[in-house]
Motif scaffolding. Sequence first.
Motif, mmCIF file in Angstrom:
data_model
loop_
_atom_site.group_PDB
_atom_site.id
_atom_site.type_symbol
_atom_site.label_atom_id
_atom_site.label_comp_id
_atom_site.label_asym_id
_atom_site.label_seq_id
_atom_site.Cartn_x
_atom_site.Cartn_y
_atom_site.Cartn_z
ATOM 1 N N SER A 142 0.786 -1.389 0.070
ATOM 2 C CA SER A 142 -0.162 -0.042 0.039
ATOM 3 C C SER A 142 0.992 1.372 -0.016
ATOM 4 O O SER A 142 0.548 2.388 -0.344
ATOM 5 N N ARG A 143 2.181 1.171 0.410
ATOM 6 C CA ARG A 143 3.092 2.295 0.458
ATOM 7 C C ARG A 143 4.594 1.726 0.030
ATOM 8 O O ARG A 143 4.874 0.432 0.551
ATOM 9 N N GLU A 144 5.517 2.555 -0.116
ATOM 10 C CA GLU A 144 6.712 2.128 -0.204
ATOM 11 C C GLU A 144 7.470 2.462 0.880
ATOM 12 O O GLU A 144 7.272 3.006 1.951
ATOM 13 N N LEU A 145 8.526 1.429 1.199
ATOM 14 C CA LEU A 145 9.301 1.420 2.615
ATOM 15 C C LEU A 145 10.221 2.544 2.352
ATOM 16 O O LEU A 145 10.948 2.585 1.358
ATOM 17 N N PRO A 146 10.564 3.358 3.458
ATOM 18 C CA PRO A 146 11.453 4.666 3.090
ATOM 19 C C PRO A 146 12.877 3.916 3.399
ATOM 20 O O PRO A 146 13.901 4.841 2.693
ATOM 21 N N SER A 147 13.168 2.972 3.895
ATOM 22 C CA SER A 147 14.431 2.506 3.752
ATOM 23 C C SER A 147 14.675 0.919 3.820
ATOM 24 O O SER A 147 13.472 0.328 3.803
ATOM 25 N N ALA A 148 15.641 0.489 3.980
ATOM 26 C CA ALA A 148 15.778 -0.932 3.899
ATOM 27 C C ALA A 148 15.351 -1.551 5.622
ATOM 28 O O ALA A 148 15.997 -1.139 6.474
ATOM 29 N N PRO A 149 14.497 -2.543 5.544
ATOM 30 C CA PRO A 149 14.208 -3.101 6.893
ATOM 31 C C PRO A 149 15.258 -3.562 7.502
ATOM 32 O O PRO A 149 16.049 -4.389 6.908
ATOM 33 N N SER A 150 15.104 -3.685 8.940
ATOM 34 C CA SER A 150 16.269 -4.556 9.635
ATOM 35 C C SER A 150 15.620 -5.881 10.176
ATOM 36 O O SER A 150 16.314 -6.636 10.621
ATOM 37 N N SER A 151 14.212 -5.927 10.120
ATOM 38 C CA SER A 151 13.741 -7.243 10.630
ATOM 39 C C SER A 151 12.254 -7.200 9.908
ATOM 40 O O SER A 151 11.541 -6.257 9.741
ATOM 41 N N VAL A 152 11.723 -8.505 9.925
ATOM 42 C CA VAL A 152 10.177 -8.508 9.753
ATOM 43 C C VAL A 152 9.863 -9.753 10.170
ATOM 44 O O VAL A 152 10.405 -10.571 10.778
ATOM 45 N N THR A 153 8.565 -9.106 11.019
ATOM 46 C CA THR A 153 7.628 -10.273 11.780
ATOM 47 C C THR A 153 6.579 -10.882 10.904
ATOM 48 O O THR A 153 5.587 -9.894 10.473
ATOM 49 N N VAL A 154 6.345 -12.021 10.706
ATOM 50 C CA VAL A 154 5.188 -12.758 10.225
ATOM 51 C C VAL A 154 4.146 -12.746 11.272
ATOM 52 O O VAL A 154 4.336 -13.590 12.403
#
Length: 414
Positions: A142-154
């Motif tokens: 729905s929107r772009e990430l402003p920077s590279a993520p450090s982690s992702v939670t499912v």
Amino acid sequence: MKARYQFRFYPTDQQQRSLAQLFGCVRVVWNDALAICKQSEKLPSNNDLQKLVITQAKKTESRAWLGEVSNIPLQQSIADLGVAYKNFFESLKGKRKGKKVGTPRFKKKTSQQSARFRIGGFSIKGQRVYLAKIGEVSPIWSRELPSAPSSVTVIKDCANRYFLSFVVEIEPIQIDAKNQSIGIDLGIKTFAVMSNGAKSATGDTPRGELCEKAESPIYSVLDRKIRKLQKKLARQPKESKRRAKTRIQIAKLHNRIADTRKDFLHKLSTKIVSENQTIVLEDLNVSGLVKNRRLARSISLQGWREFRTQCEAKSAKLGRNFRVISRWEPTSQVCSECGYKWGKLDLSVRSVKCINCNTQHDRDENAAKNINKVGIGHCHDSKWAQRRDKTTTVTHLSTKRQESPRLQAGEYVK
């Protein structure tokens, strides 16, 4: 500063089975580590817990299936348990602000499930996200990430919806505000009464202002359905298929209310923070207010604390000043025009006429203006005069006898 971006995705049948296995392994590792912590006299370190419940457990027959999933979410589960105990001990010592934090609890299969991947366990490939030993999933961007993520939670919620929650670093931005400051008085039916507004063209006093108001969404219809289904759930036998079906129906209704509230609060907080340089709220004693059995359910549905948290976070992002005044400030007992203090009013009284300056006030609008004045460091000195007269509520004026100007002993209306 860090921010969280959440996107929904729809896994395939094979991915759902792999995620269910991953969630089960993460839950088992958490529960095994928590059981060891509760039985130990001294809290073990994270490295010791990882050796016991992950490395050595994989070699046993009862926990051999832990090796079928990625090792990163299992290690992160142990780290999260350490953070939970750290927050608990800091809360006991008084080092942690806010509400007291309890001890970590065992996770249930029917509750919300989650698994966190650090760098190395996931990667973003175009419009798809790769998760270790799960495969590639396609979130709804729905929107772009402003920077590279450090982690992702499912995340899998109680209504069987799947989400990806990314943690990213963002930089504060500066946007010019249209207004200098705003005071906000929170309520139930009218969620927020704001001190800004245009001058009133008509009214009892030329100095009166029309404050902007934000009406709260109607949650009562869905809330009644939830209460009806909860009674049905209580009569159904445990571990039955019909009980599981009813539980999913209740979870979906809860999610509809939560989504409606979240959408309303995000839109309102974004509008307020973007238009005002200083945002002032009142420190409400919500835990004390919900003890009123008549209003407890309505108060709990509003999300006052969530609104305060959103305003505070967005103020830091846009370089705004966020202030919270003391709950003991008499914002409803003082005239916002002249500073005359008339004392406490019953909650049923919604309109007040100040007998000192002859200004008619709406109760919530008057409180919002006083919150704004106290927040910016400017307020009237309510002790400048003795209480020679008593302010009379407008709602009571029509019920008094018309044949005599004297209302009560020592009370007059000018």
